[in-house]
Motif scaffolding. Structure first.
Motif, PDB file in Angstrom:
ATOM      1  N   PHE A  85      13.950   8.045   3.214  1.00 48.08           N
ATOM      2  CA  PHE A  85      13.237   9.293   2.917  1.00 48.08           C
ATOM      3  C   PHE A  85      13.821   9.996   1.704  1.00 48.08           C
ATOM      4  O   PHE A  85      14.936   9.686   1.259  1.00 48.08           O
ATOM      5  N   THR A  86      13.037  10.928   1.197  1.00 47.59           N
ATOM      6  CA  THR A  86      13.519  11.824   0.153  1.00 47.59           C
ATOM      7  C   THR A  86      13.241  13.249   0.633  1.00 47.59           C
ATOM      8  O   THR A  86      12.329  13.460   1.437  1.00 47.59           O
ATOM      9  N   ILE A  87      14.042  14.181   0.173  1.00 48.12           N
ATOM     10  CA  ILE A  87      13.769  15.587   0.447  1.00 48.12           C
ATOM     11  C   ILE A  87      13.700  16.275  -0.914  1.00 48.12           C
ATOM     12  O   ILE A  87      14.636  16.151  -1.706  1.00 48.12           O
ATOM     13  N   SER A  88      12.572  16.937  -1.183  1.00 50.96           N
ATOM     14  CA  SER A  88      12.422  17.454  -2.544  1.00 50.96           C
ATOM     15  C   SER A  88      13.489  18.508  -2.829  1.00 50.96           C
ATOM     16  O   SER A  88      13.806  19.346  -1.990  1.00 50.96           O
ATOM     17  N   GLY A  89      14.074  18.373  -4.009  1.00 51.15           N
ATOM     18  CA  GLY A  89      15.119  19.309  -4.434  1.00 51.15           C
ATOM     19  C   GLY A  89      16.526  18.887  -4.038  1.00 51.15           C
ATOM     20  O   GLY A  89      17.496  19.507  -4.462  1.00 51.15           O
ATOM     21  N   ILE A  90      16.649  17.865  -3.193  1.00 50.57           N
ATOM     22  CA  ILE A  90      17.996  17.410  -2.810  1.00 50.57           C
ATOM     23  C   ILE A  90      18.127  15.911  -3.122  1.00 50.57           C
ATOM     24  O   ILE A  90      17.595  15.074  -2.392  1.00 50.57           O
ATOM     25  N   PRO A  91      18.810  15.584  -4.204  1.00 51.08           N
ATOM     26  CA  PRO A  91      18.949  14.169  -4.563  1.00 51.08           C
ATOM     27  C   PRO A  91      19.586  13.344  -3.427  1.00 51.08           C
ATOM     28  O   PRO A  91      20.440  13.846  -2.683  1.00 51.08           O
ATOM     29  N   LYS A 150       0.849  -1.188   0.000  1.00 51.38           N
ATOM     30  CA  LYS A 150       0.000   0.000   0.000  1.00 51.38           C
ATOM     31  C   LYS A 150       0.896   1.254   0.000  1.00 51.38           C
ATOM     32  O   LYS A 150       2.106   1.142   0.070  1.00 51.38           O
ATOM     33  N   ALA A 151       0.251   2.414  -0.048  1.00 48.89           N
ATOM     34  CA  ALA A 151       1.028   3.664  -0.157  1.00 48.89           C
ATOM     35  C   ALA A 151       2.015   3.844   0.997  1.00 48.89           C
ATOM     36  O   ALA A 151       3.064   4.468   0.837  1.00 48.89           O
ATOM     37  N   ASP A 152       1.689   3.268   2.169  1.00 48.64           N
ATOM     38  CA  ASP A 152       2.599   3.429   3.311  1.00 48.64           C
ATOM     39  C   ASP A 152       3.628   2.290   3.386  1.00 48.64           C
ATOM     40  O   ASP A 152       4.337   2.153   4.376  1.00 48.64           O
ATOM     41  N   GLY A 153       3.702   1.496   2.335  1.00 50.49           N
ATOM     42  CA  GLY A 153       4.716   0.448   2.276  1.00 50.49           C
ATOM     43  C   GLY A 153       4.298  -0.856   2.928  1.00 50.49           C
ATOM     44  O   GLY A 153       5.006  -1.858   2.831  1.00 50.49           O
ATOM     45  N   ARG A 154       3.151  -0.850   3.605  1.00 48.63           N
ATOM     46  CA  ARG A 154       2.712  -2.110   4.227  1.00 48.63           C
ATOM     47  C   ARG A 154       2.064  -3.012   3.167  1.00 48.63           C
ATOM     48  O   ARG A 154       1.427  -2.533   2.236  1.00 48.63           O
ATOM     49  N   LEU A 155       2.216  -4.304   3.383  1.00 49.69           N
ATOM     50  CA  LEU A 155       1.674  -5.277   2.442  1.00 49.69           C
ATOM     51  C   LEU A 155       0.147  -5.192   2.391  1.00 49.69           C
ATOM     52  O   LEU A 155      -0.515  -5.080   3.422  1.00 49.69           O
ATOM     53  N   ASP A 156      -0.385  -5.259   1.187  1.00 44.91           N
ATOM     54  CA  ASP A 156      -1.839  -5.299   1.011  1.00 44.91           C
ATOM     55  C   ASP A 156      -2.287  -6.747   1.221  1.00 44.91           C
ATOM     56  O   ASP A 156      -2.174  -7.593   0.334  1.00 44.91           O
ATOM     57  N   LEU A 157      -2.788  -7.003   2.419  1.00 42.92           N
ATOM     58  CA  LEU A 157      -3.123  -8.380   2.812  1.00 42.92           C
ATOM     59  C   LEU A 157      -4.211  -9.002   1.956  1.00 42.92           C
ATOM     60  O   LEU A 157      -4.142 -10.188   1.603  1.00 42.92           O
ATOM     61  N   ASN A 158      -5.223  -8.192   1.624  1.00 45.31           N
ATOM     62  CA  ASN A 158      -6.315  -8.720   0.798  1.00 45.31           C
ATOM     63  C   ASN A 158      -5.811  -9.131  -0.578  1.00 45.31           C
ATOM     64  O   ASN A 158      -6.167 -10.188  -1.094  1.00 45.31           O
ATOM     65  N   ALA A 159      -4.972  -8.270  -1.140  1.00 44.66           N
ATOM     66  CA  ALA A 159      -4.419  -8.576  -2.464  1.00 44.66           C
ATOM     67  C   ALA A 159      -3.564  -9.838  -2.393  1.00 44.66           C
ATOM     68  O   ALA A 159      -3.606 -10.679  -3.291  1.00 44.66           O
ATOM     69  N   TYR A 160      -2.805  -9.976  -1.310  1.00 39.67           N
ATOM     70  CA  TYR A 160      -1.969 -11.170  -1.118  1.00 39.67           C
ATOM     71  C   TYR A 160      -2.837 -12.425  -1.131  1.00 39.67           C
ATOM     72  O   TYR A 160      -2.562 -13.388  -1.837  1.00 39.67           O
ATOM     73  N   LYS A 161      -3.911 -12.376  -0.362  1.00 38.34           N
ATOM     74  CA  LYS A 161      -4.783 -13.558  -0.272  1.00 38.34           C
ATOM     75  C   LYS A 161      -5.431 -13.875  -1.616  1.00 38.34           C
ATOM     76  O   LYS A 161      -5.588 -15.037  -1.978  1.00 38.34           O
ATOM     77  N   SER A 213       9.551  14.238  10.955  1.00 40.33           N
ATOM     78  CA  SER A 213       8.344  14.913  10.463  1.00 40.33           C
ATOM     79  C   SER A 213       8.460  16.439  10.581  1.00 40.33           C
ATOM     80  O   SER A 213       7.676  17.174   9.994  1.00 40.33           O
ATOM     81  N   THR A 214       9.472  16.908  11.324  1.00 37.59           N
ATOM     82  CA  THR A 214       9.626  18.359  11.454  1.00 37.59           C
ATOM     83  C   THR A 214      10.445  18.961  10.304  1.00 37.59           C
ATOM     84  O   THR A 214      10.553  20.167  10.189  1.00 37.59           O
ATOM     85  N   ILE A 215      11.043  18.107   9.481  1.00 33.34           N
ATOM     86  CA  ILE A 215      11.864  18.622   8.381  1.00 33.34           C
ATOM     87  C   ILE A 215      10.966  18.957   7.196  1.00 33.34           C
ATOM     88  O   ILE A 215      10.293  18.068   6.672  1.00 33.34           O
ATOM     89  N   PRO A 216      10.941  20.198   6.758  1.00 30.47           N
ATOM     90  CA  PRO A 216      10.083  20.553   5.630  1.00 30.47           C
ATOM     91  C   PRO A 216      10.492  19.797   4.357  1.00 30.47           C
ATOM     92  O   PRO A 216      11.683  19.533   4.160  1.00 30.47           O
ATOM     93  N   ASP A 217       9.531  19.459   3.537  1.00 28.87           N
ATOM     94  CA  ASP A 217       9.750  18.808   2.231  1.00 28.87           C
ATOM     95  C   ASP A 217      10.303  17.391   2.336  1.00 28.87           C
ATOM     96  O   ASP A 217      10.777  16.851   1.347  1.00 28.87           O
ATOM     97  N   LEU A 218      10.285  16.814   3.540  1.00 27.94           N
ATOM     98  CA  LEU A 218      10.793  15.442   3.675  1.00 27.94           C
ATOM     99  C   LEU A 218       9.636  14.467   3.505  1.00 27.94           C
ATOM    100  O   LEU A 218       8.581  14.630   4.100  1.00 27.94           O
ATOM    101  N   ARG A 219       9.854  13.469   2.646  1.00 27.82           N
ATOM    102  CA  ARG A 219       8.854  12.419   2.491  1.00 27.82           C
ATOM    103  C   ARG A 219       9.434  11.113   3.012  1.00 27.82           C
ATOM    104  O   ARG A 219      10.469  10.631   2.545  1.00 27.82           O
ATOM    105  N   LEU A 220       8.748  10.568   3.993  1.00 29.48           N
ATOM    106  CA  LEU A 220       9.189   9.304   4.568  1.00 29.48           C
ATOM    107  C   LEU A 220       8.566   8.158   3.775  1.00 29.48           C
ATOM    108  O   LEU A 220       7.369   8.171   3.473  1.00 29.48           O
ATOM    109  N   LEU A 221       9.380   7.152   3.409  1.00 31.14           N
ATOM    110  CA  LEU A 221       8.839   5.977   2.737  1.00 31.14           C
ATOM    111  C   LEU A 221       8.514   4.960   3.823  1.00 31.14           C
ATOM    112  O   LEU A 221       9.406   4.512   4.525  1.00 31.14           O
ATOM    113  N   GLY A 222       7.237   4.631   3.949  1.00 27.84           N
ATOM    114  CA  GLY A 222       6.924   3.626   4.956  1.00 27.84           C
ATOM    115  C   GLY A 222       5.957   4.142   5.983  1.00 27.84           C
ATOM    116  O   GLY A 222       5.560   5.308   5.967  1.00 27.84           O
TER     117      GLY A 222
END
Lengths: 408, 124
Positions: A338-344, A146-157, A316-325
């Motif tokens: 994580f990714t931070i937009s604008g900084i590879p 799923k979008a938060d990285g957790r397994l989609d259990l229904n799809a698995y089944k 979560s306090t860092i602006p523009d940071l996207r956490l994967l998971g």
């Protein structure tokens, strides 16, 4: 409030050194953990005091080496709560374990049979299956996350069906830290008659494993992610299944008798341990497991949860940071990609390294997962028992500096 | 901390506003190269005038600050050079142009535009 675990410098020698002229902040434990003094000295003591090849020599040193080697098998057996000691096979690591399973089980698979993996798998749990699938005309399916990285259990089944012969799945993602609910996955796989393999590379140092209770058919892990040496790992398998598994390495102690036209193989566990094994490293692995067990799972759990909660809050306090998971601290390991937009990501890693902070950048051998999460690459900070809140603080402080440098 | 040996403001300016970024409609030569490990990729395009000198150069792609800045300064360097001069550019030129020393793991990022140029001449 969680109490910090105190580490005298002699217990983890490397943590007192500097990198790039700055005190080391090691946040790359998902790649490999640092080694406690007990493990280092167990390996060097083996060479200094007991070194010999196992099982072969009729001399005292060989007896000692064999005893230490087999004692480690008992340590692992108890650690995994396995039923029989011969269900513990030493390998060179998770990758070898998974390759041994993919190629060793291939003979029982045929055209149209299905292998079910998940999008969260490490390349080591994808590529061997792709090679085997091509040879045997098998189909590989991926259970989505799923979008938060957790397994989609229904799809698995839904993906499980009577053609599914093998389910091979990670216990915890090396990118998102999400823990897989094996208690739900294993019974579902068994219900349709599939074998289930658990990749415990990331979870083994963080979660108690009980293979009998889990009822998984196979489980693999590496020693070096568990405070042990590199070059050693474990394959656990149910005895009746290991007896049928085709070996990958022929020669050495896995042989019982050789005639010009016929060879008989040894019994388990030797049958799957061809050639001279990394004996000193295996002894070191036993010491690493003892080191972990001395902490106790409750203390480890509290420590990990504390780091998850704190890390997530601070990141979560860092602006523009996207956490994967997952952003909730439960049922996840303290691994923060994580990714931070604008900084590879690679620039992030280099700039963190300049401040003595070690992280990883890239797809972390999980390209399929990155694609599923719609990112190319990420930076990853990952924790272990020696990670403290001060390490997370150093990371956050430096990330803010990097943002200032980058955005001018 | 003042250790921006690599990430100097000048380099970051190249990343933010790269020179010669874009695509020309009709190039005489072009090459695409990528580094799947970090997701960097670049297309380098060259146009020559009648005397065989670089008349126009463009690059397009995505990547880390090092690879983009490298492409920016490298494409500037390529302008007005003859084919022979292009073929004789030594490996490591970009690091000299940027005046940086990078760690082994980042060398590929900096050398990506150079690798694209090599690819053009290997094709010929």
């Amino acid at each position: 409030m969680q109490k910090a675990i105190i580490w005298p410098p002699y217990l983890l020698p490397i943590l007192s050194r500097k990198t790039r002229g700055r005190p080391l902040v090691y946040l790359d434990s998902a790649a490999t953990t640092q080694k406690p003094y007990e493990v280092i000295s167990a390996v060097s003591d083996f060479y200094a005091e007991h070194n010999a090849n196992t099982r072969r020599g009729i001399h005292e040193l060989s007896e000692e080496a064999t005893e230490l080697y087999e004692k480690t098998r008992d340590i692992v057996k108890n650690f995994l709560r396995a039923k029989h000691r011969e269900e513990i096979i030493f390998t060179s690591g998770t990758t070898e374990g998974l390759n041994l399973l993919a190629f060793g089980l291939a003979g029982e698979l045929g055209r149209g049979d299905e292998i079910l993996l998940t999008e969260a798998e490490h390349h080591s749990n994808i590529v061997p299956w792709q090679i085997v699938a091509k040879e045997r005309h098998l189909k590989i399916k991926f259970a989505p996350v799923k979008a938060d990285g957790r397994l989609d259990l229904n799809a698995y089944k839904k993906l499980l069906n009577r053609r599914t012969k093998i389910v091979s799945i990670t216990h915890a993602s090396n990118v998102t830290g999400a823990i897989t609910p094996l208690d739900k996955l294993v019974p579902a796989a068994h219900k349709i008659g599939a074998l289930i393999i658990v990749d415990a590379a990331q979870s083994v140092a963080h979660l108690p494993l009980n293979v009998q209770k889990l009822d998984c058919d196979f489980l693999v892990f590496s020693g070096h992610k568990l405070y042990g040496p590199t070059g050693v790992g474990v394959l656990y398998g149910k005895k009746r299944l290991l007896e049928k598994l085709t070996p990958r390495r022929y020669g050495g102690q896995m042989i019982e008798q050789v005639k010009k036209n016929k060879t008989t193989l040894a019994e388990l566990p030797a049958r799957l341990e061809g050639g001279t094994m990394p004996i000193a490293e295996i002894v070191g692995l036993g010491e690493a497991i003892n080191f972990l067990r001395n902490f106790g799972w409750q203390k480890i759990k509290t420590h990990d949860q504390g780091l998850c909660e704190y890390g997530l809050k601070r990141l979560s306090t860092i602006p523009d940071l996207r956490l994967l998971g997952p952003t909730d601290f439960k049922n996840r390991l303290p691994i923060f990609s994580f990714t931070i937009s604008g900084i590879p990501a690679h620039d992030l890693a280099t700039l963190l390294d300049e401040a003595g902070i070690a992280v990883r950048a890239g797809h972390h051998c999980a390209e399929v997962l990155h694609t599923a999460l719609h990112v190319l690459v990420s930076a990853r900070a990952s924790c272990a028992l020696y990670t403290s809140r001060a390490d997370i603080d150093a990371l956050i402080e430096r990330l803010l500096e990097i943002k200032a440098i980058f955005h001018g | 901390m003042d250790n921006h040996a690599v990430y100097r403001e000048e380099l970051l300016e190249h990343y933010r506003h790269p020179q010669n970024f874009g695509r020309m409609k009709k190039a005489d030569q072009q090459a695409h190269i990528s580094n799947p490990l970090c997701g960097d990729e670049i297309t380098l395009q060259l146009k020559f005038d009648r005397s065989g000198q670089v008349a126009e150069v463009k690059f397009e792609g995505r990547g880390c600050a090092l690879s983009i800045a490298a492409a920016s300064v490298f494409t500037e360097f390529l302008k007005d050079r003859s084919k022979k001069q292009l073929q004789n550019i030594p490996n490591g030129k970009i690091e000299k142009l940027l005046d940086i020393k990078v760690s082994p793991a980042r060398k590929k990022c900096v050398q990506l535009p150079y690798a694209a140029l090599r690819k053009i001449f290997l094709k010929q």
